[in-house]
Design a protein around this motif. Structure first.
Motif: not given
Length: 284
Positions: A45, A49-50, A52-53, A56-57, A94-95, A97, A99
């Motif tokens: 995750s 994240l940068p 593939d959001a 990652a979620q 995550f929301n 973004r 990292q």
């Protein structure tokens, strides 16, 4: 960046037995498989994240589902509550973004998952010692215990007091290394220092119930605040306090190991014979 300080509600008093009995593969243990899948999901995750959001979620929620499974093995309500709060912070990261923020939360969550596997190992001692030891060895490998500490797991047998001191000694060494790295990074890249400090806190959750350790939550909380507010002097002050606490705990753990150590075997005499104790008097 916000880190949640996780604590245990009460000391874990179940005995620790880490002798490696019959070999059992980790894949045959559902608890270890769940732990490994959660760890992989958390790390994935952060990594993706940068780019593939969505992925990652999905991985973050996969780890959250693993918490529901592993929580059945825990005796600590506050540990589960603290991990749930940290997952909430991870979702916020995550929301946003972020990292770095997500990585900080993941370090703490990983520490909690290790603690859950540790409790699962202890809970399985009574009816399945082989399974218990497989779980404990898995933790030693994941935390990269020093070779002498890993070897001691196999040598100390059912000496519960010394086994526990050995594990604490290994983890305390890892914590101090992370604190030292955080100190060296605090004057440069604060984000990296924050990650290392969060990693140290996550590792401390593993041994938080030790009778050799006082509560360190206030020092970790103050350290996180000092980093966020760019107060290197205050941060170093908390590192100094933590270093003293963990250093004393290491000395205490070493004392336990040394005090209970068996006497050395007598040296072999020339020709391979082992001399009797007492020298010439023993011959009479």
């Amino acid at each position: 960046v916000t880190a949640v300080v996780v604590s245990l509600s009460s000391p874990l008093v179940m005995p620790l037995l880490m002798t490696v009995y019959a070999q059992e593969t980790a894949s045959a243990d559902e608890i270890i498989a769940t732990y490994q899948n959660a760890k992989e999901a958390l790390q994935t995750s952060v990594r993706i994240l940068p780019d593939d959001a969505v992925g990652a979620q999905e991985n973050l929620e996969r780890a959250a589902n693993a918490l529901r499974t592993l929580s059945n093995e825990s005796t600590s309500v506050s540990l589960i509550s603290g991990l749930e709060s940290t997952f909430a912070q991870a979702r916020t990261a995550f929301n946003e973004r972020s990292q770095t923020n997500l990585a900080v939360q993941v370090y703490v969550i990983e520490g909690g998952f290790r603690r859950l596997l540790y409790e699962a190992a202890l809970l399985s001692l009574a009816n399945n010692p082989s399974q218990a030891n497989t779980r404990l060895v898995q933790l030693a490998v994941d935390l990269n215990f020093a070779p002498e500490r890993q070897q001691a797991i196999n040598e100390l047998g059912d000496d519960q007091t010394r086994q526990r001191a050995n594990v604490e000694l290994a983890v305390l060494g890892l914590i101090q290394a992370r604190l030292d790295t955080a100190r060296s990074q605090a004057t440069g890249d604060t984000a990296d220092a924050y990650r290392q400090f969060a990693d140290a806190h996550g590792a401390s959750v593993f041994i938080q119930d030790s009778p050799r350790l006082p509560d360190t939550n206030s020092q970790f909380e103050a350290g996180f605040d000092a980093l966020l507010n760019q107060q290197p002097g205050q941060f170093n002050a908390q590192l100094d306090q933590l270093g003293q606490i963990f250093g004393q705990a290491r000395q205490d753990a070493l004392s336990v190991l040394d005090a209970a150590a068996p006497p050395p075997a007598p040296a072999a005499a020339p020709g391979g014979a082992v001399p009797r104790q007492g020298g010439a008097a023993a011959d009479r």
